[in-house]
Scaffold this active site. Sequence first.
Site: not given
Lengths: 493, 297, 306
Positions: A199, A256, A273, A307, A404
């Site tokens: 997906k 995650g 990841e 990332c 981030e």
Amino acid sequence: MPTKKNKSTLPRLRLGAGWSYAPAPESAASARINEQYELFINGKWQKPAKRAYIDSINPATEKKLYRAAVASEQDIDKAVVSARTAFDKYWKKMPANERGKYIFRIARLLQEQARELSVMETLDGGKPIRESRDFDVPMACNHFFYYAGWADKLEFAFPNRAPRPLGVAAQITPWNFPLLMAAWKIAPALATGNTVVLKPAETTSLSTLKLASIIEEADLPPGVVNIITGAGDTGAALVRHAGINKIAFTGSTAVGKLIQQQTAATTKKLTLELGGKAANIIFSDAPIDQAVEGVVNGIFFNQGHVCCAGSRLYVQESIAPLFIQKLKDRMATLLVGDPMDKNTDIGAINSAEQLEKINYYIRLGKKEGSLHYESAVALPKKGYFCRPTLFTKVAQSSRLAQEEIFGPVLAILTFRTEDEVIEKANNSPYGLSAGVWTDKGSRIFNMSRRLKAGVVWANSYNLFDPASPFGGYKESGYGREGGVHGLLPYVSF
Amino acid sequence: MKKSTQRLSVLKTYKLYIGGQFPRTESGRYVAALDANGNKIANLCLASRKDCREAIVAARGALGSWSQRAANNRGQILYRIAELVESRKEAFIAELQQQGLSRSAATRETNAAIDCLIYYAGWCDKYQAIFSTVNPVASSHYNFSVCEPMGVVTLLAPASPLLGLVSVLAPCVAGGNTAVVLANEKRSLSAISLAEVLHSSDVPGGVVNILTGSYAELLPWIVEHRDVNAVVYAEKDAAQLPSLRTKATGNLKRVLHWPLDDWQQAEVQSPYRILDLQEIKTTWHPIQQIAGSGASY
Amino acid sequence: MKTTRPAVFKPSLLAGPAIDQTGVEERTARFTKRSIKAASKMQGLLMTLSMIDLTTLEGKDSVGKVEQLCYKALHLHDAFEGLPTVAAICVYPSHVRTAKKALQDSLVKVASVATAFPAGQSSIDIKLAETRFAVAEGADEIDMVISRGKFLAGEYEYVFDEIAAIKAACGAARLKVILETGELGSLDDVRKASQLAIAAGADFIKTSTGKIQPAATLPVTLVMLETIRDHYYKTGCKVGMKPAGGISTSKLALHYLVMLNETLGADWMNPHWFRFGASSLANNVLLQIAKEKEGCYQSPNYFSVD
């Protein structure tokens, strides 16, 4: 920018003022984009059970580009069942070298349709056509090409072990490198003999859907690769499905963690990841001009939607003023605007939501007392754009240095000693990547060993290769993608 | 009640092993360790969450020098442990018998534990060469991937009191990690005896820390601790796993399940156990191209 | 504003940042990815013409050849209106007088190579005498070569003093210092030689004589431009740049201009601070200009060969 007669500042260069480049747009006509896309399940394009669709817009124009199906639990079940059937019926029985040849075939077809894929990637996601054309698409091709060759050599990858495929792999990819991440996921899964339900992110499904049609053209057995589209709910339902053996997720650390919790009671093998806040470290003996370039590439590549972006810059105090001046001058030459223009360096921010998040952090940085600087480039009236931005006088304890941002915003900190910068660089819950710039070989090896990150770029930044493992320490996730080590998440012994 | 002519036996207090020392639990709590017949053979510390915290701090402190110690030196230290277990073999066998093993089973278990230590001692300076790669990237860069220890690892020791423990501990520390061992709840004595061996071998303080106590009480603290990098769960029964995985989410600890019951099997021993507790780090560096085709010089 | 240059050599003149060749090449590759179209292309092509040092440096150079070249310098292609002249003619000292005469009343400069060009293997006295001769003959610019043998042997002070002495001998003529980068062997030495030349008084630094391969390359030129930039950051003084040799197509010339544009910027985008040392570049640029004007691909037969 007129030169200010001020003794405390360095003489200024007049960059981007003498000669401007006329627009050089890539033609959108080379991409044949459908108005509506269905789900690719069991080798056929199928309408979603609930007949639900979601619009995807071009972030550079804010205009609707296409609409893609939203897969419900019923569709997901169909996809997983078809992947299971394909696994039992074809894929695990097929001689490994034949399996490899299918993957080679995908690589070749991708190469042949590279131009169309590049245009699609840029129209859908907002990244500069130069990057789609020179990075995303060729790298995706190379990934298939690399893993294709592994298919019949797996016993050499794991000495003294007989690797077996896991079964059905559920894969969820992010919006920053849609095609490339699909390649990173599908290629090793197929090479190791697994079947796939993938997906893509809902804002950037187009190139993955095109990949589905390439897989169709490659004549893979039906159900070996299934592509389903939809947003977070679809992803969550896929993760929950009892029929999958493996989950490979690339995305935010928050999601995650949710996935790790949701699959805690299952035997599904999980690789993640996730996010990062990478330190890019410049020592005074660094190759300064190349380091400036590495910093620019580290934070402004793909609008900073990376990332492993080098978003925390540590400059040794003795060279900080000149280095920052050089960085600002380099930023003056970055062209922001139409992603389809071959000269554009920084394209559109992927979505209104992401632009708002970036702007939130810019406001926060100012509030925290860091010094804000952005290039003077004019932004287009329409679309989601952000000037290349940096903050100086950032403290280690400020949020700008810890969280981030996923945008073209650089936090600059200074340091004095090697020991200090190692401690500061590792002072993060993340550990995906790091950069080190120094002319001293022994220091590079020390830094590389001590930095707790899955990838260390020494005198370089943001480099990728199918043969090179990629993945994080700590909250940046676990498992590796790329290289021999990228096979491990898809096998059991 | 003993007869007056018999010598009074000395009951041992098994202490905790933290940072190279044998403190009592800070909580002052003890439980009786019983032999197979229900007779008390010793007092065991019932470690508290604060003891866990101290052990993790000690493990973190020892990590830097242990992980960077020469690999062959780590191997020699593991071999030294094996030598010392061998020299105290009778005591280990007797202790295992006290915990209900037959003489022959206890002997087998002790011998296998010694051999396991020697096996991993030999791997210390070799697994890197097996699992590292030089990656032929397309650009002008030298690119290599190496194993690095994950860091502080919590080991939930399996029921096999000595061999099981050694089988999880040896690959962990052979790979440069430091360990916090939660001794098996039911059979803890061998773990503390092993600690005494570790203490008198050349294992630096803090590299291995061993706690005895209640799983139910201590697990949440250990698994949720943000400064632990990985947890190894080595019971065949997977019942604890969901809760471990959920609790480990806070800092995305790696949760490894080594589901075995027969630790005597040869295939239990494998460098892949070492690999399980390694991160792969990839380093890039430019290659200057002078001379030859394609060079600007 | 002029700052005082060091009268004497100091070892600190050699200290500069390390150069990573791979990084330099990645950067220069990016310049070649710029797509220069339409008006910006025409602007770039005209700018290129105006920056050319039209060069003949051969043993068989004669008065006739030099006169023809000077005519070409002033009349690149008279069929097109509005073309600039080249920046300068570059000849041996013995042809300076001829060139000066042929170019009188024009803005085209006469540049003369000197200092035992191209090898530079002679005494300082002879080099000084040759420089004075060329200046006396009317040279506006002197293109000297550095003593690469001395440089590579570590005799930096000798190289420095030689440049400084030639600079003094130039008087009002502008001094271009040829590093002959193809003989230096590494980008680090290119950087070091650039710093040395600038500190000793170079008005321009120049890559090559054209007699040694490789001559000018994008990476070498970038390193030199960055040295100029660092000097500017430090002193506010400009130094000119001249890549020479091997730049024979307009496409490549435009890559150099992109590099200049994004490294030093607008203040250097003129013939006073940037030159191309080339003999065949002009005609290739003319072909491109014709193509832009006429919309079809061209034949060299329509453009004079000198």
